[in-house]
Design a protein around this motif. Structure first.
Motif, PDB file in Angstrom:
ATOM      1  N   LEU A   1      27.425 -37.974  15.673  1.00  0.00           N
ATOM      2  CA  LEU A   1      27.299 -36.431  15.529  1.00  0.00           C
ATOM      3  C   LEU A   1      26.404 -35.490  16.644  1.00  0.00           C
ATOM      4  O   LEU A   1      26.194 -34.647  16.184  1.00  0.00           O
ATOM      5  CB  LEU A   1      26.874 -36.073  14.217  1.00  0.00           C
ATOM      6  N   SER A   2      25.205 -36.105  16.617  1.00  0.00           N
ATOM      7  CA  SER A   2      24.448 -35.693  17.582  1.00  0.00           C
ATOM      8  C   SER A   2      24.724 -34.785  19.248  1.00  0.00           C
ATOM      9  O   SER A   2      24.349 -34.274  19.010  1.00  0.00           O
ATOM     10  CB  SER A   2      22.474 -36.297  17.559  1.00  0.00           C
TER      11      SER A   2
ATOM     12  N   GLN B   1      27.060 -32.949  19.660  1.00  0.00           N
ATOM     13  CA  GLN B   1      27.778 -32.440  19.851  1.00  0.00           C
ATOM     14  C   GLN B   1      26.845 -31.832  20.537  1.00  0.00           C
ATOM     15  O   GLN B   1      27.050 -29.846  20.720  1.00  0.00           O
ATOM     16  CB  GLN B   1      27.861 -31.836  17.911  1.00  0.00           C
ATOM     17  N   GLU B   2      25.347 -31.191  20.103  1.00  0.00           N
ATOM     18  CA  GLU B   2      24.351 -30.847  20.676  1.00  0.00           C
ATOM     19  C   GLU B   2      24.488 -30.659  22.011  1.00  0.00           C
ATOM     20  O   GLU B   2      24.127 -29.832  22.611  1.00  0.00           O
ATOM     21  CB  GLU B   2      22.908 -30.909  20.060  1.00  0.00           C
ATOM     22  N   GLN B   3      24.865 -31.567  22.212  1.00  0.00           N
ATOM     23  CA  GLN B   3      25.603 -31.428  23.912  1.00  0.00           C
ATOM     24  C   GLN B   3      26.238 -30.777  24.447  1.00  0.00           C
ATOM     25  O   GLN B   3      27.340 -30.879  25.571  1.00  0.00           O
ATOM     26  CB  GLN B   3      25.049 -32.856  25.266  1.00  0.00           C
ATOM     27  N   GLY B   4      27.298 -30.285  23.745  1.00  0.00           N
ATOM     28  CA  GLY B   4      28.490 -30.345  23.319  1.00  0.00           C
ATOM     29  C   GLY B   4      29.828 -31.369  23.829  1.00  0.00           C
ATOM     30  O   GLY B   4      30.997 -30.866  23.585  1.00  0.00           O
ATOM     31  N   PHE B   5      29.519 -32.037  23.327  1.00  0.00           N
ATOM     32  CA  PHE B   5      30.599 -33.201  23.150  1.00  0.00           C
ATOM     33  C   PHE B   5      31.356 -32.906  21.622  1.00  0.00           C
ATOM     34  O   PHE B   5      30.343 -32.721  20.575  1.00  0.00           O
ATOM     35  CB  PHE B   5      29.741 -34.536  22.987  1.00  0.00           C
TER      36      PHE B   5
ATOM     37  N   GLN C   1      28.865 -41.169  24.741  1.00  0.00           N
ATOM     38  CA  GLN C   1      28.113 -41.276  23.597  1.00  0.00           C
ATOM     39  C   GLN C   1      28.480 -42.579  22.321  1.00  0.00           C
ATOM     40  O   GLN C   1      28.688 -41.980  21.455  1.00  0.00           O
ATOM     41  CB  GLN C   1      28.583 -39.681  23.225  1.00  0.00           C
TER      42      GLN C   1
ATOM     43  N   GLU D   1      38.577 -33.865  27.303  1.00  0.00           N
ATOM     44  CA  GLU D   1      37.193 -34.025  27.920  1.00  0.00           C
ATOM     45  C   GLU D   1      37.189 -35.347  29.351  1.00  0.00           C
ATOM     46  O   GLU D   1      36.932 -35.948  29.753  1.00  0.00           O
ATOM     47  CB  GLU D   1      36.222 -34.738  26.834  1.00  0.00           C
TER      48      GLU D   1
ATOM     49  N   ASN E   1      38.684 -44.304  32.279  1.00  0.00           N
ATOM     50  CA  ASN E   1      38.014 -43.376  30.704  1.00  0.00           C
ATOM     51  C   ASN E   1      37.994 -42.449  31.895  1.00  0.00           C
ATOM     52  O   ASN E   1      36.999 -41.698  32.266  1.00  0.00           O
ATOM     53  CB  ASN E   1      36.106 -44.443  31.436  1.00  0.00           C
TER      54      ASN E   1
END
Lengths: 319, 231
Positions: free
Chosen positions: A24-25, A27-31, A129, A138, A145
């Protein structure tokens, strides 16, 4: 152990590789979080294959056809799923042991619903990630990939593990996908910015699942609900958040949701009920019921217990 | 749940989340309070913490349902002491922009809204460092602010289908650089050659919340040269 190859003969309407998603973290980079939209079925098919919680699976809409070139154990689950090995019907919700050269075919009798296919072993695919999920938006994940969905002719390499036992998900454990009972909603976010009668309207109305449903969000149509708050700043969006844009038609945010959004939200579909909406198809109708955050957690703990027991029982057997 | 200190409001955000809304006379102040709370919780690192997703003036706190409930999280919010966190420990970046690049140029729209000349627009964008308020929407997309008021322009009525990689853009009080080609509804100023996102980097995103960014003008030749150096 040597590797096994899965060749995709037909990818149905849309097939993706998904796992439990990114940490979940990320998401802090926008993923976006990504991962299986029906995490409940995803977990069960992995249990059938004796996999860890984070193994990759196929998530398919329509009929998926695969052949294997080595012995592999697979399992299929989902609403009204039909499964065939070499054109002979076999049960869903149990471990299937395929021989080299076997063909697996599966699909849901409900067009648009998702089946999950797990395999015993490790998928040889790149990670972004910490996840092997394909995220089309994305452009990441998958064989190259680049975020393209699974296609006929592609070959997926698996490092198999031996799975001698045959597991079954028995009746009480098979998820109930029915939408006849309301979806629980944890009220919150801008809930208080909706006039009391607007909130009542939302919880008293029936909404139809539109054909604008994707992994980012499910758009519903029905009684418009308006919020007194006109402008707000983008803020973090949790799984299942119900956004109400100016047209008043709810959008429920799913696995590939963007991390931040700026529409008012009346609350979030409770985590234990998202799988039912994830398996809904255009034309289905849903209703909502308000629950508070503590009751919702109690509900989650109770419903989750069955599945945890299933996994724990297996883990203790392994010792 | 009761507000306290710089916290204006706390609301449930799903079964496993609380969203905290912060006060501040300016957005910069409110965002500083967000960053302070974020680093204070990060430092405490409670076992139940799953993610902290900052917005402009909000912090979404996600927790493990097996290890905590909303009351546990509320207690944590009350007990951390964000005031003691050091401020301004973000990195400073300087980004060169080829202003007016034909692939990314909305100067005519911006002129109409602001009444400024091209030179004044560029001066407004290069004259001061901006703070990264938050990263979101797409990987590496950093929301920065606040722009001088004379440069405030609304979003386009209908978003473009494709904005090129490196496009530098403004909307309302914010500015940003598109890390990859994507749809977008902001007003474009030019192109930046600096790569800001790469999923294969150990730290895939260059600009982090709390960092400061200063833009400066470069020529087309300098832009092409930098683009070339990266290959």
């Amino acid at each position: 152990m040597s590797s096994g190859n899965i060749t995709v003969e037909s990818a149905g309407l849309l097939t993706l590789v998904v796992d439990a998603g990114r940490h979940l973290s990320a998401q802090e980079q926008g993923f976006c979080v990504s991962g299986a939209v029906d995490i409940r079925t995803y977990n069960l098919v992995n249990w059938l294959c004796g996999n860890q919680h984070h193994a990759a699976t196929f998530e398919c809409i329509g009929e998926l056809v695969l052949t294997v070139d080595a012995p592999l154990s697979l399992a299929v689950g989902g609403p009204q799923v039909d499964v065939w090995i070499n054109r002979q019907p076999v049960p869903a919700w149990q471990t299937l042991h395929l021989k080299a050269g076997d063909e697996l075919r599966c699909g849901s009798a409900r067009t648009g619903s998702k089946c999950y296919v797990a395999v015993t072993g490790q998928w040889q695919l790149p990670r972004t990630q910490a996840s092997q999920s394909i995220v089309m938006r994305e452009g990441v994940g998958g064989l190259h990939n680049d975020g393209t969905p699974v296609k006929a002719g592609q070959v997926y390499e698996i490092k198999p593990r031996n799975m001698s036992e045959t597991r079954q998900v028995t009746a009480p454990y098979i998820p109930d996908y029915s939408l006849s009972t309301p979806l629980d909603v944890v009220t919150g976010y801008q809930y208080h910015a909706f006039a009391p009668w607007q909130r009542q309207l939302f919880f008293a109305s029936e909404y139809t699942v539109s054909n604008q449903i994707d992994r980012m969000g499910y758009r519903l149509s029905g009684q418009p609900v308006s919020c007194e708050m006109r402008t707000m700043r983008s803020e973090g969006i949790n799984f299942g958040a119900i956004q109400l844009p100016p047209d008043g038609q709810p959008i429920v945010m799913m696995s590939d949701r963007q991390t931040l959004g700026g529409y008012p939200k009346i609350g979030c579909v409770a985590e234990y009920d998202i799988y039912r909406l994830a398996q809904a198809v255009p034309g289905d109708t849903v209703t909502f019921r308000a629950v508070d955050i503590d009751n919702a957690r109690a509900g989650w703990l109770l419903r989750d217990r069955l599945e945890r027991q299933l996994f724990e029982q297996f883990e203790s057997e392994e010792i | 749940m009761e507000a306290f200190g710089t916290v204006r409001e706390i609301q449930p955000a799903g079964i496993d989340g609380l969203i905290v809304y912060f006060n501040g006379t300016t957005l910069t102040q409110a965002n500083q309070a967000v960053q302070n709370m974020k680093s204070a919780i990060r430092e405490d690192n409670p076992v139940w913490l799953k993610a902290l997703i900052p917005g402009y003036d909000t912090l979404l706190v996600l927790f493990d349902l097996n290890l905590a409930d909303s009351h546990t999280v509320y207690q944590e919010l009350r007990s951390v002491n964000p005031a003691q966190q050091a401020t301004g420990n973000g990195q400073h970046h300087r980004l060169g922009v080829w202003y007016g690049a034909p692939q990314a140029c909305d100067f005519d729209i911006i002129r109409r809204h602001s009444g400024l000349s091209d030179e004044q627009i560029i001066a407004g964008h290069t004259g001061q460092p901006f703070t990264v308020f938050t990263v979101g929407f797409a990987p590496g997309f950093a929301y920065m602010g606040e722009l001088p008021e004379s440069l405030h322009c609304p979003r386009l009525d209908s978003p473009r289908k494709r904005v090129p990689t490196g496009a530098v853009a403004i909307a309302d009080a914010q500015t940003a650089v598109y890390p990859a080609a994507s749809p977008g509804g902001w007003n474009l100023l030019g192109l930046c050659a600096e790569p800001l996102f790469n999923p294969h980097w150990e730290q895939p995103v260059k600009l982090q919340a709390g960092d400061t960014v200063e833009f400066y003008a470069i020529t087309e030749a300098q832009y092409q040269e930098r683009l070339h150096e990266q290959r």
